[in-house]
Design a protein around this motif. Structure first.
Motif, PDB file in Angstrom:
ATOM      1  N   LYS A 167      33.439 -61.154 -18.813  1.00 39.81           N
ATOM      2  CA  LYS A 167      32.868 -60.911 -20.164  1.00 39.81           C
ATOM      3  C   LYS A 167      31.700 -62.015 -20.138  1.00 39.81           C
ATOM      4  O   LYS A 167      30.655 -61.637 -20.608  1.00 39.81           O
ATOM      5  N   ASN A 168      32.223 -63.100 -19.847  1.00 44.44           N
ATOM      6  CA  ASN A 168      31.059 -64.140 -19.959  1.00 44.44           C
ATOM      7  C   ASN A 168      29.719 -63.648 -18.933  1.00 44.44           C
ATOM      8  O   ASN A 168      28.361 -63.863 -19.248  1.00 44.44           O
ATOM      9  N   GLY A 169      30.046 -63.259 -17.830  1.00 44.86           N
ATOM     10  CA  GLY A 169      29.174 -62.882 -16.976  1.00 44.86           C
ATOM     11  C   GLY A 169      28.157 -62.063 -17.360  1.00 44.86           C
ATOM     12  O   GLY A 169      26.709 -61.980 -17.341  1.00 44.86           O
ATOM     13  N   ILE A 170      28.732 -60.952 -17.908  1.00 37.73           N
ATOM     14  CA  ILE A 170      27.717 -59.820 -18.114  1.00 37.73           C
ATOM     15  C   ILE A 170      26.906 -60.243 -19.574  1.00 37.73           C
ATOM     16  O   ILE A 170      26.001 -59.938 -19.560  1.00 37.73           O
ATOM     17  N   ALA A 171      27.758 -60.877 -20.277  1.00 35.80           N
ATOM     18  CA  ALA A 171      26.958 -61.471 -21.589  1.00 35.80           C
ATOM     19  C   ALA A 171      25.758 -62.329 -21.093  1.00 35.80           C
ATOM     20  O   ALA A 171      24.704 -62.134 -21.583  1.00 35.80           O
ATOM     21  N   LEU A 172      26.098 -63.215 -20.122  1.00 32.69           N
ATOM     22  CA  LEU A 172      24.787 -64.023 -19.830  1.00 32.69           C
ATOM     23  C   LEU A 172      23.657 -63.139 -18.771  1.00 32.69           C
ATOM     24  O   LEU A 172      22.352 -63.178 -19.128  1.00 32.69           O
ATOM     25  N   GLY A 173      24.044 -62.394 -18.188  1.00 36.72           N
ATOM     26  CA  GLY A 173      23.374 -61.247 -17.523  1.00 36.72           C
ATOM     27  C   GLY A 173      22.400 -60.699 -18.543  1.00 36.72           C
ATOM     28  O   GLY A 173      21.251 -60.580 -18.380  1.00 36.72           O
ATOM     29  N   GLY A 174      23.193 -59.797 -19.497  1.00 35.53           N
ATOM     30  CA  GLY A 174      22.432 -59.442 -20.544  1.00 35.53           C
ATOM     31  C   GLY A 174      21.495 -60.207 -21.124  1.00 35.53           C
ATOM     32  O   GLY A 174      20.224 -59.675 -21.605  1.00 35.53           O
ATOM     33  N   LYS A 175      21.711 -61.480 -21.571  1.00 38.11           N
ATOM     34  CA  LYS A 175      20.869 -62.194 -22.182  1.00 38.11           C
ATOM     35  C   LYS A 175      19.456 -62.604 -21.511  1.00 38.11           C
ATOM     36  O   LYS A 175      18.273 -62.400 -21.806  1.00 38.11           O
ATOM     37  N   GLN A 176      19.959 -62.779 -20.090  1.00 39.58           N
ATOM     38  CA  GLN A 176      18.706 -63.127 -19.226  1.00 39.58           C
ATOM     39  C   GLN A 176      17.616 -61.980 -19.074  1.00 39.58           C
ATOM     40  O   GLN A 176      16.550 -62.214 -19.047  1.00 39.58           O
ATOM     41  N   MET A 177      18.480 -60.830 -18.955  1.00 37.53           N
ATOM     42  CA  MET A 177      17.564 -59.694 -18.611  1.00 37.53           C
ATOM     43  C   MET A 177      17.057 -59.050 -19.753  1.00 37.53           C
ATOM     44  O   MET A 177      16.550 -58.209 -19.662  1.00 37.53           O
ATOM     45  N   GLY A 178      17.493 -59.469 -21.052  1.00 36.71           N
ATOM     46  CA  GLY A 178      17.075 -58.672 -22.255  1.00 36.71           C
ATOM     47  C   GLY A 178      17.613 -57.412 -22.395  1.00 36.71           C
ATOM     48  O   GLY A 178      16.693 -56.399 -22.806  1.00 36.71           O
ATOM     49  N   VAL A 179      18.633 -57.060 -22.014  1.00 35.60           N
ATOM     50  CA  VAL A 179      19.440 -55.863 -22.304  1.00 35.60           C
ATOM     51  C   VAL A 179      20.739 -56.040 -22.849  1.00 35.60           C
ATOM     52  O   VAL A 179      21.223 -56.945 -23.188  1.00 35.60           O
ATOM     53  N   THR A 180      20.928 -54.662 -23.581  1.00 36.30           N
ATOM     54  CA  THR A 180      22.279 -54.744 -24.304  1.00 36.30           C
ATOM     55  C   THR A 180      23.510 -54.401 -23.199  1.00 36.30           C
ATOM     56  O   THR A 180      23.398 -53.438 -22.607  1.00 36.30           O
ATOM     57  N   VAL A 181      24.392 -55.204 -23.334  1.00 38.31           N
ATOM     58  CA  VAL A 181      25.470 -55.154 -22.541  1.00 38.31           C
ATOM     59  C   VAL A 181      26.951 -54.974 -23.746  1.00 38.31           C
ATOM     60  O   VAL A 181      26.926 -55.764 -24.500  1.00 38.31           O
ATOM     61  N   GLU A 182      27.533 -53.882 -23.005  1.00 42.38           N
ATOM     62  CA  GLU A 182      29.344 -53.939 -23.869  1.00 42.38           C
ATOM     63  C   GLU A 182      30.149 -53.788 -22.850  1.00 42.38           C
ATOM     64  O   GLU A 182      30.070 -53.390 -21.763  1.00 42.38           O
ATOM     65  N   TYR A 183      31.216 -54.450 -23.360  1.00 38.59           N
ATOM     66  CA  TYR A 183      32.364 -54.588 -22.528  1.00 38.59           C
ATOM     67  C   TYR A 183      33.459 -53.771 -23.220  1.00 38.59           C
ATOM     68  O   TYR A 183      33.925 -53.786 -24.416  1.00 38.59           O
ATOM     69  N   ARG A 184      34.139 -52.815 -22.509  1.00 38.56           N
ATOM     70  CA  ARG A 184      35.254 -52.257 -22.776  1.00 38.56           C
ATOM     71  C   ARG A 184      36.272 -52.080 -21.813  1.00 38.56           C
ATOM     72  O   ARG A 184      36.394 -52.366 -20.640  1.00 38.56           O
ATOM     73  N   ASN A 185      37.588 -52.042 -22.388  1.00 36.49           N
ATOM     74  CA  ASN A 185      38.910 -52.002 -21.540  1.00 36.49           C
ATOM     75  C   ASN A 185      40.069 -51.398 -22.472  1.00 36.49           C
ATOM     76  O   ASN A 185      40.129 -51.142 -23.497  1.00 36.49           O
ATOM     77  N   PRO A 186      40.914 -50.834 -21.422  1.00 34.76           N
ATOM     78  CA  PRO A 186      42.112 -50.305 -22.221  1.00 34.76           C
ATOM     79  C   PRO A 186      43.042 -51.253 -22.653  1.00 34.76           C
ATOM     80  O   PRO A 186      43.392 -52.130 -22.065  1.00 34.76           O
ATOM     81  N   PRO A 187      43.369 -51.429 -23.844  1.00 35.63           N
ATOM     82  CA  PRO A 187      44.216 -52.417 -24.598  1.00 35.63           C
ATOM     83  C   PRO A 187      45.224 -52.738 -23.738  1.00 35.63           C
ATOM     84  O   PRO A 187      45.758 -53.869 -23.671  1.00 35.63           O
TER      85      PRO A 187
END
Ligand SMILES: Nc1ncnc2c1ncn2[C@@H]1O[C@H](COP(=O)(O)OP(=O)(O)OP(=O)(O)O)[C@@H](O)[C@H]1O
Ligand SMILES: Nc1ncnc2c1ncn2[C@@H]1O[C@H](COP(=O)(O)OP(=O)(O)OP(=O)(O)O)[C@@H](O)[C@H]1O
Ligand SMILES: [Mg+2]
Ligand SMILES: [Mg+2]
Lengths: 258, 293, 370, 258, 370
Positions: free
Chosen positions: B26-46
Motif C-alpha cells: 500500500k505504501n509502495g503504490i502510494a509513493l509511486g502515485g505521488k511521485q508520478m502524479g497519478v491516482t492510485v487505488e488499493y482494493r482487496n477482498p476483506p
C-alpha cells in the motif's frame, strides 16, 4: 355406549418426578367429563398423554376401542382430538387467522399447486371469533397484540372449530372475563349436545357443576374419586378437590364453595 | 496521446484486510502515485476469499482505469477477469504471485514479483546446502492457498515430503508461540523452522528464545518486519526472504505511468525477489522494515 | 352485543397509505432507495452504472441472495446456520475432488456433492432438533469440522489447498452448464453490435460485447427468491415455517411437524450453499480452502438488513433479497466510490446497525410487539 | 383517612391502541380494592402504571399525598408497593429461594464485603411457602419444575413478604386449586387487617365479594362504576363486569353468577 | 395439612452422591478428566507434562480463561459479545499508538486504553439495552467497526499495520509490569539449581531453568476466575446477573436493574478483552491489526463447554474456566501428540458438540427443564 377414549392405568414419570401414578378414566361421546384437582395433581399431564404430547411411561390408551399410540400431537389431531392447552399454543408474531389455521391450513389449488387459501381462512376466523364474543380489529392482527383473555378465546374457538370427536379444554376460562366465560361454557354445552366428547379441566366448582356430566378428581397423580352429575353437591365436590384437606377459614360471603 | 495528466491505476491484492505484509505494498503504490502524479487505488477482498477478489477485478475493469496491478494468486480464478480487463484495453501488470508464463498467458504487460512456489523452492535448496534435513513450516493462514505454496516449495527444495510438517497455528501470537513450542518439544529432531511472515515469525522468535534454542536451530522466514530484522541481527534467524514488496508496488505504477505517457516499457519481467536478507547489510532494512521493506 | 363493527373507539386511526407501507420489506425498500440514491449522486461517473458495472454488483448481490434465501427461511424457522461459509468451501472442494482428482463425469460429481452437503445440512438439523441445542453451537461445530476437512482432504490427496482444472473437466457437461453458463449471449451480442454496450477492443475476443450474457448465478438467485417467497407466504408449508420459528412448542401442540420443518430448512440452506459453491467453481474453475470464509455472517447480515427477526418467526424472502442487494451494492459501490478499503468494515457495521434499528421500529408497528 | 395512592385521569396509549382512556381511583390503607372488568378492559395496564412498569401517557399519580414518577418497578418497590403480575415474574432456571428474594437479596457482611445470605433466604422461603400450603422439595429446586399453580403461589408469597404498604395482585388465583385459592384469599384478608392497602384483580365475582371492601369496574379503558361492599349484590356486580352486555344463557346450576 | 415433611411419595429417590455430582460444572469436570486421561495415555512422553510443557498449555488456557470469564458472565446475563476479538486487536493497537507513537508513559497509555475500551463496551450494552436489538447483531456491527479502525488508524498515522517497540517503551513501567512480568523467578531458579526442573544445557540461556517464572497472564486469569465466581454465586449482584439472563422482563418486574446489570457485564467483557490485549502486547512487544481474530468464538466455545446456557440465565464461572482449560489443553495437546494440524478444527468441532450434549443432559437433571 362405547367409550370413545379409554385410558387405563396411565403412569407418567419425568426423571425422578412421578406426575401420574396410575390413572384410569373412560370418556364417552356427548358427555362433558370434568377433571378436577389440586395444583400439581397431574391433570395437565394426563390430558397431554391423551393428546400425544407426552408418551405415557406405562398404561394403555384405546381410541374407539382400538389401542392407540400417539407419537405426536399431529396424530391425535388427525384422529379428531382437539386440545386447548393451559399454556396456550399461539404464535405471538403471527396473525390471528394464521394462528387459527396453524397445522390445518385450508388449501386452494391453482394450476395443481396447493396454495394457502388466505381469504377462506380470514373469513372463518372473523366469524368464529365473533361467535365467541370477541370483535377483532382484523384477521391479520398479530396475536401478540391481543389481551390474555382474547388470546385464550382464539385458542378455544380454534379447538371448537377443528374438534371432530373429542375436545379437551385445560382451564380454558382461567383468564376470561365474565362474558367470555359465559360464552365458553355455553359453547361447551352446545358442542356436547352435538355428540362430541368434552374433557374440561377447571378449578372452579361452579363452572364444573354448570356443564359437567361426570366429575373425576385427581390427587397427587392418582384418581381420588368419580361422581355423576346430581349425585354430588358442590360442597362435596370442593372437598374432594382440596384432596380432603381442610380449607382456610374465610370471613365474608363465600358461602361454602370457593 | 489522449489526456495523460490524470491517470488512474487500481491495485487489487488477494490479502485479507488485516494482513500486515501488504501494508508495504500500500505504501509502495502510494509513493509511486505521488511521485508520478497519478491516482492510485488499493482494493482487496476483506476476508481474503479469492473468488471475491475476482469480482473486485471485474469491478475495477468496469470503472475503466488506465491500468490494473494485480496478483495472480490463483490462475484459474483470476485469469478470466484479468483477460477481460486486458481485452477492454486496460493495461495489466501482474505482481507478487503467479509466474511469468501465466502473466504472459493472461495478456499482462509484465510480471513483477516472486512466484511463491519458486521462492520456497529456492529457500529449500539453500537450506539443504546448509545441511537441513527436516523442518517445520509455521503457517498462520492455513486457508490462504497462496502462502501454503511456499511450504510446498521449501519441502520440494529440500527434497523431502511435506507430510505433516506444516502446522496450522492460527493468528494469535500466544497460540503460535506455544504451538511451535509444543511441536518442537514433541519433535525434538526437527532441524529447521520456516515461518511465512511477520505474524508467525515474531512469536516463533520468542518461542525459540524461551526454549533456549535460539541460534541453534536453523530458522528462515519469508518477508520482513521489525522483529525479524532484529532476529537476523541477533543471529536467531539465518535469513529472511525479502521479495521486496515495495518494488512490486512501486515499479508497476512507475512503469504504467511511463508506458501511458511515453510508451516506454522494460523488455523483461522483473524479479523483485527472492532476495535473501542475512545479517550483513541490515541498516536500511532495519530502518524501513514494515513500511517500505 | 353492541360492537359488531370492526370500528373500535380504542384504536386511533391510521392512514391507508401508512398501513400499505408498513410491511416487513419496508426497511429493505427504504434501504435500497437510499443506497441507490447515494451512489447515483456520488459514484455516477465511476462506471458503476455502465452495463459492466451493473453486471458486477448484480453478480455480487446475486451471490449474497442465493445464500440469503436459505438463511432467511432458516432464520424464520427459528434457527441459524454458521456453517454456510464452510459448506461453500467444502462443496467446492468436493466437486473438485470428484470431478478433477477422481475424474468422475462432472454431472455425477455435482450430484454427489449436492447429496453430501444436503446430508450434512440434515445432520445439522437432526442434531439441533433432537438434542434441543441452540443451532449457534451446533453449526459452529460444523463450521470447524467442515473447514477442517476442506483443508485436510486436498492437502492429503494433492498436498495443495487449491485444486484447479474444474472448468476443463466440466466442458460440455449439461449439469455443469446449468451452474456455469451464461444466458442471453445473442441478445448482448446484438446490443454490442449496435453500439449500445461496449465491446472488447483487442485480444481474441475483439468485437464481442463486454457483457456477453447473464450468468446462471443470477438466474439461480432470482429463481430461488421467487420460489422462496411463494413457499413462505402462499403455502401451508410457509405457515409452518413461521409457526416453527415463532414458538416451536406451540406449533407442535397445534400439530405442525416442527422437527421436519426445521430439518428441511437446514437442508435447504445447505442446498443454497452448494448452489453458490458449484456456480463459483464452475465460473472460476478452481476450488480452494479459503472459499466462503465468513460468508455465513454475510448471509445473516443480508437477512437481518432485510427485516427478518434473528430469533425467528418473522421475516420475508423479498426483504432478504433486498438486503442482499443493498449489501452487494454497498460493497462494490464503495470500491467504485474509491473509499479507503479498511474503512469498508466501518461502513458495513454502521449500515447494519441503522438497518436493524429501522427494521425493529417497523416490526413493532406491524406486530404491536411489546 | 388519606388515600395512600391517588390515581387521577390516567391515560395510556400503545402506539395506535388506547388501553386506558382516563381512569381515576383512590386506594386507602387497610382496604381491599377489587378491580374488575372484561378482558382487555385495561386492568393490567392500569396497575402497571401504578407499579412503574408503564409510564402513563397522561394523568397524575400521588403516593401518600405527594406526586410520584415511577421510572421503573424498582422505584415502586422501594416506595413499598409489591406486585404480583398476571404474567408472573419468575425465572424458571433459578431456584425458588433465589426467585423469592430476587431484587431484595438479604445481605450478610463478611469482612465488610456484602455477601448474599443464602441460609437466611432458604429458611424464609421454606417458611413462607409452607404458610401458603405448598411444601417444596427444597429451596434450591428450580422454579421451572413447579406446576403453574405452585409458581403463582411463590409469586404471591413473595409479594406478601415484601409488600410494605401496598400489595397489588393481578388475577392471582386464576391458576390456583381450591385449597390454594382459599389460602390466598385468607392471606389477602390477613394482610388487609394489618393496614396494608390491597389491590385485587379478578374475574371471579365470588372471590371479589369474599375479600373486597370496594369494587371498581373498568370497561374499555374507562371507569364503569364503583361500589362499596354491602351496597351491591353479586348479580349486579356481575352485570357491571360484563359491561352491561347480556350473558350467554346457560342451562345447569349456575345460579346467576359465573 | 398432612404432608409437612419434605418427603414426597411423588419423587423417586436420588442418591446423595448423584445429587452432589449434579452441578453446572460437572460437564467441565468430566471433560477435564477425560482430556487429561487421554493425553496422559497418548502424549505422556511428548514433553507435554514436563514443567515447560505444563507452562505451555497453562498459558494458552489462561488466555482463554481471561476472555471466557467475561463472556461467561455476559452470557449468563443473557447477552453475548461478538466484538471481543476486534476489541483485543483494537486495545493492543491503542496501547501501541499511545505508548509508542505518541510516546506517552506506558501506565497512562494503558489506563487510557482501558477507559476507551470499557466505554466501547458500555456503548455496546447501551445500544442493546435501549433498542432491544439482539446483541448478536449489535456486537457484529461493533466487530466490523472496531476492526476497521484497528486497521485504519495505524495505517494513517504510521503507514504500518504492526507497531512494535512496546516492550522497550514499557521498560520499568509499574503498570506495564502488572501485565507483562513473570513472577516467582527466584523460586524457579532455585528449583532449577536443585535439579528439580530442567535447566538449559546450551544456547544463550545455559544454566537457567527452562521455566523461569509464571507470567502475569496466568495470575490475571486466576484472579478474574476467582472474583467472577464469588460475585456470581455469593453476592446480590450475582443473583441479578442470573435474573437478567433468565428472564429480563420478570427480573425488571421484580425490581432488578436489568439494564444496569447488562451494561456492566458488557463493560466487564470489554475489560477482560483489554486485559488480554495488554498482556499480549506486553509479552510480544508489538500490536498488530490482525490480533484477536475469531477470539470471540473461542471465548463462547470455552464458556459453552463449561456448561453455560447460550440463551442466558444459567452457567458457572468455574465451568467456563474448566472449558478454557479443556480448550487449551486439547489445542496444545494435539500438537504434542503430533496430530495432523488441519484436523485440529475437526477435533474442536467434535469436542464442542460432545461437550454441549453432555451439558444439556446435566442441566436438565438439575433444573428439571421441560
Ligand atoms: N415436563 C415435566 N418435567 C418434570 N416435572 C413435570 C413436568 N410436567 C409436569 N411435571 C410435574 O408433574 C406434576 C403434575 O403437573 P401438572 O402440570 O400435570 O399439574 P396440574 O394438575 O395440571 O396442575 P395445575 O392445576 O397447577 O395446572 C407437578 O408436580 C409438576 O411439577
Ligand atoms: N404493550 C402493549 N402494546 C399494545 N397494546 C397493548 C399493550 N398492553 C396492552 N395492550 C392492549 O390494551 C388493552 C388492555 O389490556 P390489559 O392487558 O390491560 O387488559 P386486562 O383488563 O388486563 O385484560 P385481561 O382480563 O384479559 O387480563 C388490550 O386491548 C390490549 O391488547
Ligand atoms: Mg395444569
Ligand atoms: Mg390483565
Amino acid at each position: 355406549m362405547q367409550p370413545i377414549i379409554q385410558m387405563t392405568d396411565i403412569q407418567k414419570h419425568f426423571g425422578s418426578v412421578i406426575a401420574l401414578a396410575g390413572v384410569t378414566i373412560d370418556f364417552f361421546p356427548g358427555e362433558c367429563h370434568c377433571l378436577l384437582g389440586d395444583n400439581g395433581a397431574g391433570k395437565s399431564t394426563f390430558i397431554k398423554t391423551m393428546s400425544g404430547v407426552h408418551k405415557p411411561t406405562h398404561g394403555e390408551i384405546k381410541f374407539e376401542g382400538k389401542p392407540m399410540h400417539f407419537e405426536d400431537p399431529r396424530d391425535s389431531i388427525a384422529a379428531g382430538i382437539a386440545t386447548v392447552y393451559q399454556d396456550l399454543a399461539m404464535i405471538p408474531l403471527m396473525s390471528v387467522s394464521r394462528n387459527f389455521f396453524m397445522g390445518n391450513e385450508p388449501i386452494k389449488k391453482i394450476a395443481g399447486i396447493p396454495f394457502f387459501d388466505h381469504d377462506h381462512a380470514n373469513e372463518v376466523t372473523m366469524r368464529e371469533m365473533r361467535a365467541m364474543g370477541i370483535n377483532l380489529r382484523g384477521p391479520d392482527q398479530a396475536v401478540g397484540t391481543l389481551s390474555g383473555g382474547e388470546r385464550q378465546t382464539v385458542a378455544i374457538a380454534r379447538a371448537v372449530h377443528f374438534g371432530a370427536k373429542v375436545l379437551i379444554l385445560d382451564e380454558p376460562t382461567s383468564a376470561l372475563g365474565v362474558r367470555q366465560t359465559a360464552n365458553v361454557l355455553a359453547t361447551v354445552d352446545k358442542v356436547r349436545k352435538q355428540g362430541i366428547s368434552v374433557v374440561f379441566i377447571t378449578h372452579n366448582v361452579r363452572h364444573a357443576m354448570a356443564v359437567g356430566d361426570r366429575f373425576t378428581v385427581l390427587n397427587r397423580g392418582k384418581t381420588f374419586g368419580t361422581a355423576k352429575k346430581g349425585e354430588i353437591t358442590p360442597e362435596e365436590l370442593q372437598d374432594m378437590m382440596a384432596g380432603g384437606q381442610e380449607l382456610a377459614v374465610l370471613e365474608g360471603s363465600l358461602g361454602g364453595t370457593v | 496521446q489522449e489526456n495523460t495528466d490524470s491517470l488512474t491505476y487500481i491495485m487489487v491484492s488477494h490479502a485479507p484486510d488485516s494482513d500486515s505484509w501488504w501494508n508495504t505494498i500500500k505504501n509502495g503504490i502510494a509513493l509511486g502515485g505521488k511521485q508520478m502524479g497519478v491516482t492510485v487505488e488499493y482494493r482487496n477482498p476483506p476476508t481474503g476469499d479469492l473468488a471475491d477478489m475476482a469480482r473486485i477485478i471485474e469491478q475495477a475493469a468496469a470503472s475503466q482505469p488506465d491500468g490494473i496491478i494485480t496478483t495472480l494468486a490463483d490462475f484459474d480464478v483470476l485469469a478470466g477477469p484479468i483477460r477481460n480487463a486486458v481485452d477492454q484495453g486496460i493495461d495489466v501488470i501482474i505482481i507478487n504471485s503467479g509466474t511469468a508464463e501465466q502473466a504472459r498467458d493472461v495478456g499482462a504487460l509484465m510480471f513483477v514479483g516472486q512466484p511463491e512456489y519458486d521462492a520456497g523452492f529456492a529457500a529449500g535448496v539453500r537450506a539443504k546446502g546448509d545441511g537441513v534435513g527436516s523442518f517445520v513450516c509455521v503457517n498462520h493462514v492455513i486457508s490462504n492457498t497462496v502462502v501454503a505454496e511456499r511450504c510446498r516449495g521449501f519441502a520440494d527444495g529440500l527434497g523431502i515430503e511435506l507430510g505433516d510438517s506444516m502446522i496450522d497455528t492460527g493468528q494469535d501470537p500466544a497460540e503460535i508461540k506455544n504451538r511451535v513450542i509444543a511441536y518442537l518439544t514433541a519433535n525434538p529432531e526437527t532441524d529447521a523452522i520456516l515461518t511465512l511472515g511477520p505474524t508467525s515469525a515474531d512469536p516463533t522468535i520468542l518461542a525459540v528464545q524461551e526454549m533456549g534454542i535460539a541460534g541453534d536451530i536453523y530458522f528462515g522466514t519469508f518477508d520482513l518486519g521489525d522483529e525479524i530484522v532484529k532476529g537476523i541481527k541477533e543471529g536467531i534467524i539465518q535469513w529472511g526472504i525479502d521479495q521486496q514488496p515495495f518494488l512490486q508496488a512501486y515499479l508497476p505504477v512507475v512503469i504504467l505511468s511511463n508506458y501511458d505517457r511515453y510508451g516506454v516499457l522494460p523488455g523483461n519481467n522483473i524479479n523483485s525477489g527472492p532476495g535473501f536478507v542475512t545479517a550483513d547489510a541490515l541498516e536500511k532494512v532495519e530502518k524501513y522494515a514494515g513500511e517500505y521493506r | 352485543m353492541t360492537d359488531t363493527s370492526t370500528n373500535d373507539e380504542r384504536v386511533k386511526e391510521m392512514s391507508g397509505l401508512r398501513r400499505a407501507l408498513i410491511r416487513p420489506e419496508l426497511g429493505g425498500i427504504v434501504g435500497t432507495i437510499a443506497v441507490f440514491t447515494f451512489f447515483l449522486l456520488f459514484a455516477f461517473d465511476s462506471g458503476m452504472f455502465s452495463p459492466q458495472g451493473v453486471l458486477n454488483w448484480t453478480t455480487v448481490s446475486a451471490q449474497f441472495m442465493i445464500i440469503a434465501v436459505g438463511a432467511c427461511l432458516l432464520m424464520i424457522a427459528g434457527e441459524f446456520d454458521l456453517s454456510v461459509g464452510s459448506m461453500i468451501g467444502f462443496a467446492g472442494m468436493m466437486v473438485a475432488i470428484f470431478g478433477v482428482v477422481l475424474a468422475w463425469p462432472m454431472w455425477l460429481a455435482i450430484l454427489v456433492t449436492f447429496a453430501i452437503c444436503i446430508a450434512f445440512g440434515a445432520l445439522n438439523g437432526y442434531i439441533v432438533v433432537k438434542t434441543g441445542l441452540p443451532s449457534f453451537i451446533v453449526t459452529l461445530a460444523t463450521l470447524f469440522i467442515l473447514r477442517g476437512f476442506t483443508i485436510f482432504i486436498p492437502q492429503t490427496v494433492e498436498s495443495k489447498t487449491i485444486i484447479g482444472g474444474i472448468r476443463e473437466a466440466a466442458e460440455g457437461d449439461w449439469l455443469g452448464a446449468l451452474f456455469g453458463a451464461k444466458i442471453g449471449g445473442p441478445f448482448f451480442q446484438w446490443l454490442g453490435d449496435n453500439g449500445w454496450i461496449g465491446v472488447f477492443t483487442r485480444g481474441n475476443r475483439e468485437g464481442q460485447p463486454v457483457v456477453d450474457g447473464i450468468p446462471m448465478l443470477i438466474v439461480w438467485a432470482v429463481v430461488l427468491v421467487v420460489i422462496g417467497h411463494i413457499v413462505l407466504t402462499r403455502t401451508r408449508f410457509g405457515n409452518w415455517i413461521f409457526a416453527a420459528g415463532g414458538d416451536a412448542q406451540a406449533a407442535r401442540y397445534a400439530g405442525v411437524p416442527v422437527d421436519r420443518v426445521k430439518i428441511l430448512m437446514f437442508m435447504f440452506t445447505a442446498f443454497c450453499a452448494t448452489v453458490f459453491a458449484v456456480c463459483q467453481v464452475m465460473e472460476f474453475g478452481s476450488a480452494g480452502a479459503d472459499r466462503g470464509i465468513l460468508k455465513e455472517f454475510e448471509a445473516i447480515i443480508a437477512v437481518v438488513i432485510g427485516g427478518a427477526l434473528l430469533t425467528g418467526g418473522y421475516g420475508s424472502v423479498i426483504g432478504a433479497a433486498l438486503g442482499a442487494l443493498i449489501f452487494g451494492v454497498v460493497q462494490q459501490g464503495l470500491f467504485f466510490a474509491n473509499v479507503e478499503s479498511s474503512l469498508f468494515r466501518v461502513f458495513l457495521g454502521v449500515i447494519l446497525l441503522l438497518a436493524v434499528i429501522l427494521n425493529t421500529y417497523i416490526r413493532r408497528l406491524i406486530t404491536g410487539e411489546r
